[in-house]
Design a protein around this motif. Structure first.
Motif, mmCIF file in Angstrom:
data_model
loop_
_atom_site.group_PDB
_atom_site.id
_atom_site.type_symbol
_atom_site.label_atom_id
_atom_site.label_comp_id
_atom_site.label_asym_id
_atom_site.label_seq_id
_atom_site.Cartn_x
_atom_site.Cartn_y
_atom_site.Cartn_z
ATOM 1 N N ILE A 165 0.663 -1.086 0.020
ATOM 2 C CA ILE A 165 -0.109 0.098 0.148
ATOM 3 C C ILE A 165 0.772 1.405 0.059
ATOM 4 N N ALA A 166 0.745 2.080 -1.101
ATOM 5 C CA ALA A 166 1.281 3.227 -1.174
ATOM 6 C C ALA A 166 1.023 4.314 -0.375
ATOM 7 N N ASP A 167 1.954 4.741 0.838
ATOM 8 C CA ASP A 167 1.711 5.386 1.978
ATOM 9 C C ASP A 167 2.422 6.782 1.947
ATOM 10 N N GLU A 168 1.746 7.902 1.602
ATOM 11 C CA GLU A 168 3.002 8.939 1.216
ATOM 12 C C GLU A 168 3.142 9.841 2.589
ATOM 13 N N ARG A 169 2.225 9.299 3.671
ATOM 14 C CA ARG A 169 2.645 10.458 4.925
ATOM 15 C C ARG A 169 3.430 9.779 6.037
ATOM 16 N N ARG A 170 3.817 8.526 5.667
ATOM 17 C CA ARG A 170 4.435 7.721 6.998
ATOM 18 C C ARG A 170 5.665 7.176 6.316
ATOM 19 N N ILE A 186 -3.123 2.163 -4.459
ATOM 20 C CA ILE A 186 -2.820 3.484 -4.603
ATOM 21 C C ILE A 186 -4.167 4.381 -4.140
ATOM 22 N N GLY A 187 -4.027 5.329 -3.316
ATOM 23 C CA GLY A 187 -5.030 6.071 -2.622
ATOM 24 C C GLY A 187 -5.821 7.057 -3.611
ATOM 25 N N PRO A 188 -6.683 7.802 -3.197
ATOM 26 C CA PRO A 188 -7.310 8.764 -3.972
ATOM 27 C C PRO A 188 -6.503 10.122 -3.911
ATOM 28 N N GLU A 189 -6.821 11.183 -4.654
ATOM 29 C CA GLU A 189 -6.321 12.398 -4.596
ATOM 30 C C GLU A 189 -5.987 13.015 -3.313
ATOM 31 N N GLY A 190 -7.084 12.982 -2.341
ATOM 32 C CA GLY A 190 -7.269 13.209 -0.884
ATOM 33 C C GLY A 190 -6.493 12.462 -0.184
ATOM 34 N N GLY A 191 -6.022 11.247 -0.595
ATOM 35 C CA GLY A 191 -5.170 10.178 0.450
ATOM 36 C C GLY A 191 -6.331 9.529 0.999
ATOM 37 N N PHE A 192 -5.776 8.403 1.648
ATOM 38 C CA PHE A 192 -6.714 7.516 2.444
ATOM 39 C C PHE A 192 -7.039 8.244 3.909
ATOM 40 N N THR A 193 -7.974 7.921 4.520
ATOM 41 C CA THR A 193 -8.267 8.245 5.776
ATOM 42 C C THR A 193 -7.567 7.355 6.744
ATOM 43 N N ARG A 208 3.238 -1.263 3.965
ATOM 44 C CA ARG A 208 3.223 0.225 3.650
ATOM 45 C C ARG A 208 4.700 0.394 2.739
ATOM 46 N N VAL A 209 4.420 1.241 1.922
ATOM 47 C CA VAL A 209 5.606 1.412 0.847
ATOM 48 C C VAL A 209 5.606 2.886 0.657
ATOM 49 N N SER A 210 6.900 3.341 0.194
ATOM 50 C CA SER A 210 6.874 4.827 -0.242
ATOM 51 C C SER A 210 7.223 4.840 -1.796
ATOM 52 N N LEU A 211 6.962 5.841 -2.437
ATOM 53 C CA LEU A 211 7.274 5.973 -3.864
ATOM 54 C C LEU A 211 8.220 7.158 -3.886
ATOM 55 N N GLY A 212 8.988 7.460 -2.846
ATOM 56 C CA GLY A 212 9.698 8.482 -2.964
ATOM 57 C C GLY A 212 9.382 9.718 -2.019
ATOM 58 N N ARG A 214 8.618 12.812 -3.008
ATOM 59 C CA ARG A 214 7.575 13.848 -3.643
ATOM 60 C C ARG A 214 6.323 13.136 -3.470
ATOM 61 N N ILE A 215 5.233 14.162 -3.351
ATOM 62 C CA ILE A 215 3.796 13.582 -3.311
ATOM 63 C C ILE A 215 3.284 13.655 -4.756
ATOM 64 N N LEU A 216 3.238 12.310 -5.067
ATOM 65 C CA LEU A 216 3.084 12.209 -6.615
ATOM 66 C C LEU A 216 1.312 12.130 -6.639
ATOM 67 N N ARG A 217 0.765 12.726 -7.913
ATOM 68 C CA ARG A 217 -0.791 12.590 -8.014
ATOM 69 C C ARG A 217 -1.169 11.113 -8.134
ATOM 70 N N ALA A 218 -2.185 10.799 -7.980
ATOM 71 C CA ALA A 218 -2.846 9.392 -7.882
ATOM 72 C C ALA A 218 -2.430 8.739 -8.887
ATOM 73 N N GLU A 219 -2.595 9.256 -10.200
ATOM 74 C CA GLU A 219 -2.550 8.423 -11.543
ATOM 75 C C GLU A 219 -0.901 8.352 -11.674
ATOM 76 N N THR A 220 -0.148 9.311 -11.395
ATOM 77 C CA THR A 220 1.582 9.252 -11.458
ATOM 78 C C THR A 220 1.715 8.016 -10.465
ATOM 79 N N ALA A 221 0.991 8.015 -9.118
ATOM 80 C CA ALA A 221 1.767 6.939 -8.214
ATOM 81 C C ALA A 221 1.352 5.611 -8.781
ATOM 82 N N ALA A 222 0.241 5.480 -9.294
ATOM 83 C CA ALA A 222 -0.036 4.159 -9.907
ATOM 84 C C ALA A 222 0.958 3.648 -10.881
HETATM 85 N N1 SAM Z 1 -3.626 14.102 -0.211
HETATM 86 C C1 SAM Z 1 -2.610 13.265 -0.002
HETATM 87 C C2 SAM Z 1 -1.622 14.055 1.075
HETATM 88 O O1 SAM Z 1 -1.543 15.642 0.703
HETATM 89 O O2 SAM Z 1 -1.082 13.678 1.913
HETATM 90 C C3 SAM Z 1 -1.939 13.097 -1.088
HETATM 91 C C4 SAM Z 1 -2.512 11.871 -1.589
HETATM 92 S S1 SAM Z 1 -1.833 11.435 -3.190
HETATM 93 C C5 SAM Z 1 -2.010 12.905 -4.366
HETATM 94 C C6 SAM Z 1 -2.497 10.098 -3.945
HETATM 95 C C7 SAM Z 1 -2.160 8.653 -3.672
HETATM 96 O O3 SAM Z 1 -0.816 8.495 -4.388
HETATM 97 C C8 SAM Z 1 -1.735 8.392 -2.156
HETATM 98 O O4 SAM Z 1 -2.816 8.048 -1.229
HETATM 99 C C9 SAM Z 1 -0.776 7.177 -2.267
HETATM 100 O O5 SAM Z 1 -1.269 6.163 -2.407
HETATM 101 C C10 SAM Z 1 0.043 7.696 -3.570
HETATM 102 N N2 SAM Z 1 1.162 8.590 -3.317
HETATM 103 C C11 SAM Z 1 1.476 9.591 -3.779
HETATM 104 N N3 SAM Z 1 2.902 9.844 -3.582
HETATM 105 C C12 SAM Z 1 3.372 9.079 -2.730
HETATM 106 C C13 SAM Z 1 4.457 8.569 -2.296
HETATM 107 N N4 SAM Z 1 5.752 9.658 -2.237
HETATM 108 N N5 SAM Z 1 4.669 7.669 -1.528
HETATM 109 C C14 SAM Z 1 3.733 6.614 -1.523
HETATM 110 N N6 SAM Z 1 2.444 6.849 -2.114
HETATM 111 C C15 SAM Z 1 2.352 8.107 -2.696
#
Ligand code: SAM
Length: 234
Positions: A165-170, A186-193, A208-212, A214-222
């Protein structure tokens, strides 16, 4: 008479001397868009028979008839990797389905989450996008595009399969290639709750995994996630 680079998916049995009458849409494409003539050849494929060369034998107002000749690629296993992505608006969902097909996903599972922006899809259209992408990128398998499912329902019946699970916050390790049956979520633009993330993380085989950084848009993250996960199978 010419050998074309046209490649079409067909569910018809493929073997030497097989006679195939193409359905209306594919017939229209060959006759009226690509303007093929009797004698021209193309390639047909499916997961069971692999890829075969076929030639046009007849073009009528209703259908194009083909005769199959020789196998050009034997059936071969492809990566067993699911993409579960929070449904996006139409154009972005189309893009994710096309790119996931090109990158090798075997199942494409749109999910509904608390912050998902859309709640329904035209499945037939998404399946046509996956078929066209498989034809273009020379896959032998067209990924299965499933109907959208609430993330809780999906996780309640999660099979024996590793889920990243791609988790951009942890802080989590960067996603790396992982052989064997796997899945990327991959979560929505607003992120998972937080509640959704905790619920998903309670399921066995979830990482839980990181994709780097930067906070990627959801389609880019996929797209980035699949490229990382399937890099070893490219
Ligand atoms: N609204 C969220 C925020 O501001 O924290 C950003 C959500 S991001 C646009 C959409 C989804 O892409 C996330 O739920 C996650 O699954 C994935 N994603 C984006 N960037 C990521 C990263 N650097 N590492 C892991 N997942 C990422």
């Amino acid at each position: 008479m010419s050998t074309t680079s046209i490649r079409l998916y067909t569910e018809s049995p493929l073997h030497e001397a097989a006679q195939i009458l193409l359905p209306e849409a594919q017939s229209h494409y060959l006759a009226n868009v690509m303007r093929l003539a009797p004698g021209d050849t193309l390639r047909l494929f499916n997961a069971i028979a692999g890829e075969w060369r076929a030639s046009v034998t007849k073009i009528s107002r209703k259908a194009v008839a083909l005769e199959v000749s020789a196998q050009t690629r034997a059936p071969a296993p492809e990566p067993d990797c699911w993409l579960c992505f929070a449904l996006l608006k139409r154009q972005k969902t189309d893009l994710v389905v096309e790119k996931a097909t090109e990158l090798g996903a075997s199942v494409i599972q749109p999910i509904l989450t608390a912050r998902t922006q859309a709640d329904h899809v035209n499945l037939e259209r998404l399946r046509a996008i996956a078929t066209e992408a498989a034809e273009q990128c020379e896959r032998l398998i067209v990924p299965e595009v499933r109907a959208p499912l609430h993330v809780e329902k999906l996780m309640a019946n999660w099979p024996e399969r590793r889920l990243f699970i791609a988790d951009e916050r942890r802080s989590a390790a960067l996603l790396a290639p992982s052989p064997g049956p796997s899945a990327l979520m991959i979560g929505p633009e607003g992120g998972f709750t937080d509640a959704e993330l905790e619920g998903i993380a309670r399921t066995p085989l979830v990482t839980r995994v990181s994709l780097g950084r930067r906070i990627l848009r959801a389609e880019t993250a996929a797209i980035a996630g699949l490229a990382l996960l399937l890099a070893a199978e490219a």
